[in-house]
Design a protein around this motif. Structure first.
Motif, PDB file in Angstrom:
ATOM      1  N   LYS A 244       0.810  -1.231   0.000  1.00  0.00           N
ATOM      2  CA  LYS A 244       0.000   0.000   0.000  1.00  0.00           C
ATOM      3  C   LYS A 244       0.831   1.264   0.000  1.00  0.00           C
ATOM      4  CE  LYS A 244      -4.371  -1.068   0.028  1.00  0.00           C
ATOM      5  NZ  LYS A 244      -5.385  -0.443  -0.795  1.00  0.00           N
TER       6      LYS A 244
ATOM      7  N   PHE B 234      -7.980   3.024  -2.315  1.00  0.00           N
ATOM      8  CA  PHE B 234      -7.568   2.337  -3.549  1.00  0.00           C
ATOM      9  C   PHE B 234      -8.055   2.981  -4.834  1.00  0.00           C
ATOM     10  CE2 PHE B 234     -11.456   0.219  -2.134  1.00  0.00           C
ATOM     11  CZ  PHE B 234     -12.255   0.350  -3.256  1.00  0.00           C
TER      12      PHE B 234
ATOM     13  N   GLY C 231     -10.247  -3.835  -3.590  1.00  0.00           N
ATOM     14  CA  GLY C 231     -10.909  -2.814  -4.407  1.00  0.00           C
ATOM     15  C   GLY C 231     -10.333  -2.731  -5.802  1.00  0.00           C
TER      16      GLY C 231
ATOM     17  N   GLY D 272      -7.087  -1.711  -6.649  1.00  0.00           N
ATOM     18  CA  GLY D 272      -6.016  -0.744  -6.876  1.00  0.00           C
ATOM     19  C   GLY D 272      -4.684  -1.396  -7.232  1.00  0.00           C
ATOM     20  N   LEU D 273      -4.353  -2.459  -6.541  1.00  0.00           N
ATOM     21  CA  LEU D 273      -3.090  -3.151  -6.813  1.00  0.00           C
ATOM     22  C   LEU D 273      -3.082  -3.704  -8.236  1.00  0.00           C
ATOM     23  CD1 LEU D 273      -0.382  -4.434  -5.981  1.00  0.00           C
ATOM     24  CD2 LEU D 273      -1.677  -6.306  -4.941  1.00  0.00           C
TER      25      LEU D 273
ATOM     26  N   THR E  30      -9.229  -7.435   4.177  1.00  0.00           N
ATOM     27  CA  THR E  30      -8.705  -6.426   3.261  1.00  0.00           C
ATOM     28  C   THR E  30      -9.101  -6.703   1.815  1.00  0.00           C
ATOM     29  OG1 THR E  30      -6.589  -7.543   3.157  1.00  0.00           O
ATOM     30  CG2 THR E  30      -6.785  -5.755   4.744  1.00  0.00           C
ATOM     31  N   LEU E  31      -9.713  -7.846   1.578  1.00  0.00           N
ATOM     32  CA  LEU E  31     -10.260  -8.118   0.241  1.00  0.00           C
ATOM     33  C   LEU E  31     -11.773  -7.932   0.211  1.00  0.00           C
ATOM     34  CD1 LEU E  31      -8.372 -11.416  -0.755  1.00  0.00           C
ATOM     35  CD2 LEU E  31      -7.621  -9.037  -0.970  1.00  0.00           C
TER      36      LEU E  31
ATOM     37  N   GLU F  68      -0.680 -11.524   5.801  1.00  0.00           N
ATOM     38  CA  GLU F  68      -2.059 -11.743   6.252  1.00  0.00           C
ATOM     39  C   GLU F  68      -2.837 -12.528   5.181  1.00  0.00           C
ATOM     40  OE1 GLU F  68      -3.336  -7.575   6.780  1.00  0.00           O
ATOM     41  OE2 GLU F  68      -4.841  -7.952   5.231  1.00  0.00           O
TER      42      GLU F  68
ATOM     43  N   ALA G   9      -5.244 -12.005   3.257  1.00  0.00           N
ATOM     44  CA  ALA G   9      -5.535 -11.348   1.977  1.00  0.00           C
ATOM     45  C   ALA G   9      -4.420 -11.627   0.983  1.00  0.00           C
ATOM     46  CB  ALA G   9      -5.677  -9.842   2.190  1.00  0.00           C
TER      47      ALA G   9
ATOM     48  N   CYS H   3       1.917  -9.349  -1.177  1.00  0.00           N
ATOM     49  CA  CYS H   3       1.526  -7.957  -0.902  1.00  0.00           C
ATOM     50  C   CYS H   3       1.567  -7.607   0.587  1.00  0.00           C
ATOM     51  CB  CYS H   3       0.153  -7.660  -1.505  1.00  0.00           C
ATOM     52  SG  CYS H   3      -1.088  -8.899  -1.161  1.00  0.00           S
ATOM     53  N   GLY H   4       1.665  -8.608   1.452  1.00  0.00           N
ATOM     54  CA  GLY H   4       1.932  -8.349   2.861  1.00  0.00           C
ATOM     55  C   GLY H   4       0.702  -8.250   3.727  1.00  0.00           C
ATOM     56  N   GLY H   5       0.692  -7.263   4.612  1.00  0.00           N
ATOM     57  CA  GLY H   5      -0.453  -7.070   5.505  1.00  0.00           C
ATOM     58  C   GLY H   5      -0.045  -7.076   6.955  1.00  0.00           C
TER      59      GLY H   5
ATOM     60  N   ASP I  69      -9.240  -2.105   2.952  1.00  0.00           N
ATOM     61  CA  ASP I  69      -8.866  -3.059   3.973  1.00  0.00           C
ATOM     62  C   ASP I  69      -9.871  -2.955   5.111  1.00  0.00           C
ATOM     63  OD1 ASP I  69      -6.100  -0.938   5.032  1.00  0.00           O
ATOM     64  OD2 ASP I  69      -8.182  -0.545   4.615  1.00  0.00           O
TER      65      ASP I  69
HETATM   66  C1  PLP Z   1      -2.538  -7.117   2.188  1.00  0.00           C
HETATM   67  C2  PLP Z   1      -3.448  -6.663   1.103  1.00  0.00           C
HETATM   68  N1  PLP Z   1      -3.539  -7.374  -0.014  1.00  0.00           N
HETATM   69  C3  PLP Z   1      -4.362  -7.032  -1.015  1.00  0.00           C
HETATM   70  C4  PLP Z   1      -5.172  -5.939  -0.921  1.00  0.00           C
HETATM   71  C5  PLP Z   1      -6.077  -5.575  -2.051  1.00  0.00           C
HETATM   72  O1  PLP Z   1      -5.672  -4.370  -2.635  1.00  0.00           O
HETATM   73  P1  PLP Z   1      -6.684  -3.523  -3.513  1.00  0.00           P
HETATM   74  O2  PLP Z   1      -7.734  -3.015  -2.609  1.00  0.00           O
HETATM   75  O3  PLP Z   1      -5.830  -2.458  -4.084  1.00  0.00           O
HETATM   76  O4  PLP Z   1      -7.211  -4.462  -4.530  1.00  0.00           O
HETATM   77  C6  PLP Z   1      -5.113  -5.157   0.233  1.00  0.00           C
HETATM   78  C7  PLP Z   1      -5.941  -3.985   0.387  1.00  0.00           C
HETATM   79  O5  PLP Z   1      -5.917  -3.318   1.399  1.00  0.00           O
HETATM   80  C8  PLP Z   1      -4.234  -5.520   1.274  1.00  0.00           C
HETATM   81  O6  PLP Z   1      -4.144  -4.787   2.389  1.00  0.00           O
END
Ligand code: PLP
Length: 418
Positions: free
Chosen positions: A75, A171, A208, A210-211, A263-264, A308, A310, A338-340, A403
């Motif tokens: 993020k 996002f 959402g 954004g990634l 977060t998804l 995490e 997600a 992507c972490g968390g 998230d």
């Molecule tokens: C760890 C993690 N992975 C994936 C996502 C999904 O990202 P996006 O909302 O941009 O699709 C998020 C969103 O917060 C997130 O925190």
């Protein structure tokens, strides 16, 4: 709107944390340089082994370790760029964000680096540990309502008073996508240096969207328009998959958003996400919550990195040898790790136990991965998960946050394969 907003006790004053003498000296520099770091791209022998079979040897998987970002997730790439721009170009002195974890942590981190005040509004259901991590960045943490929408109302109210440019969406903003696209720039740089082959497929989790948008924008910029994205959601957070089903931008009912991967758990991806997904090779794939949780636990053993669920959802596509990945027959795969922040080994294990306890009572098909889902509501109370873990078991978002989840104590709803 719930009116239970309160400033979290013990929150350090943002001005004390943000403006040390050295940060004052360096503030100009901070405005110029990115707030994210370049992250390692490591080949995972453990993941290679899972995908390499007798007839298909030599599958290679690289993990792009964005869990190692200073804010704990990818993020910060987009949030950092967005915050830097509004501070630098619009003179914003106060950044405001509603969040359930990762966006809030990134905004708080960005504010500390940029030397401006931050206010993060969380729903009351966000675990104390997450609040404390955000406070530790110097943010003023407010709590309002029980769902993201209520938190967001307060965030927007504050932004109206303090300056609308300071409101940071989690996002849905071009600055965020541009920032996220730097993931591809880094991968491409390693490719041109001969360190990695061109990927056939990239795995990324979608909330959402954004990634995913950032990744697609990055791929286009470097001329990799043909690289397939496997866009991963959980069965209980399939907002992008629903667009594919309907072949248009749609919004899920709140009752369909049930994943513990909060977060998804968005009711709708942003419109740009669907536009991008339509015009690029994107394959939607879903996994179960249990598969996402177990992937996190396996990955921590395999590669020593805690993420995490997600993020675990994307890894689960590999651990489960998801049919969409197998069908693709890709040789070189990159998983965006992507972490968390909203997890711990304990909460993963608690979730694994709780979800496993539910699974055997349901048809065996529950644990398979298909794109068609129906809903089964179990008689189990969710407290079994939510009291032992930082991850809520039921989410009913009414909006499209990054998230965010609304956390209720209604029975756990599990998505099962049809
Ligand atoms: C760890 C993690 N992975 C994936 C996502 C999904 O990202 P996006 O909302 O941009 O699709 C998020 C969103 O917060 C997130 O925190």
């Amino acid at each position: 709107m719930s009116s239970s907003s309160s400033t979290a006790a013990g929150s350090p004053s943002p001005s004390v944390v943000a403006l040390t003498s050295s940060s004052l000296v360096n503030q100009q520099q901070q405005l110029q340089s990115p707030l994210h770091v370049n992250t390692p791209l490591i080949e995972s022998l453990a993941l290679n082994k899972i995908l390499s079979t007798e007839g298909n040897n030599g599958v290679r998987v690289w993990a792009k370790l964005d869990a190692l970002q200073p804010s704990g997730s990818f993020k910060i790439r987009g949030v950092g760029l967005h915050c830097s721009r509004v501070v630098k170009e619009k003179g914003v002195k106060h950044l405001i964000c509603s969040s359930g974890g990762n966006a809030g942590k990134s905004v708080a981190y960005a504010g500390r680096r940029l030397g401006v005040k931050t206010t993060i509004v969380l729903p009351s259901t966000i675990p104390l540990e997450t609040r404390e991590k955000i406070q530790a960045e110097g943010a003023n943490v407010l709590v309002n309502g029980t769902i993201w929408d209520e938190a967001d109302i307060l965030a927007r109210e504050i932004a109206e008073r303090e300056g609308a440019d300071g409101y940071i969406h989690p996002f849905d903003h071009p600055n965020l996508w541009e920032g996220h696209s730097t993931i591809i720039d880094e991968i491409y740089a390693e490719y041109t240096a001969g360190m990695v082959p061109k990927p056939d497929a990239i795995l990324c989790s979608v909330g959402g969207g954004g990634l995913m948008i950032g990744i697609i924008q990055g791929l286009r910029r470097v001329g990799w328009d043909d690289v397939t994205i496997i866009a991963v959601e959980t069965h209980g957070a399939r907002s992008l998959a629903a667009c594919f089903d309907a072949q248009k931008h749609v919004r899920l009912d709140a009752s369909q958003v049930t994943s513990i991967c909060k977060t998804l758990a968005t009711r709708a991806v942003c419109k740009e996400a669907w536009e991008c997904a339509k015009s690029h090779p994107v394959i939607p794939a879903q996994v179960s919550d249990l598969e996402a949780v177990e992937a996190c636990l396996k990955f921590v053993d395999d590669e020593r990195v805690l993420v995490e669920p997600a993020c675990g959802a994307s890894l689960a596509v590999i651990y489960q040898k998801h049919e969409e990945l197998v069908k693709l027959n890709a040789k070189n795969i990159i998983a965006i790790v992507c972490g968390g922040n909203t997890t711990s080994i304990k909460s993963l294990m608690d979730n694994q136990r709780a979800l496993s306890a539910l699974t055997p009572t349901l048809p065996a098909a529950l644990t398979t991965t298909t794109t068609t889902t129906t809903t089964t509501t179990t008689p189990f109370a969710v407290d079994i998960i939510s009291t032992t873990s930082s991850i809520p078991s039921t989410t009913t978002n009414n909006n499209t946050p990054d998230d965010i989840s609304s956390l209720t104590s209604t029975p756990l709803t599990i998505q099962t394969s049809a």
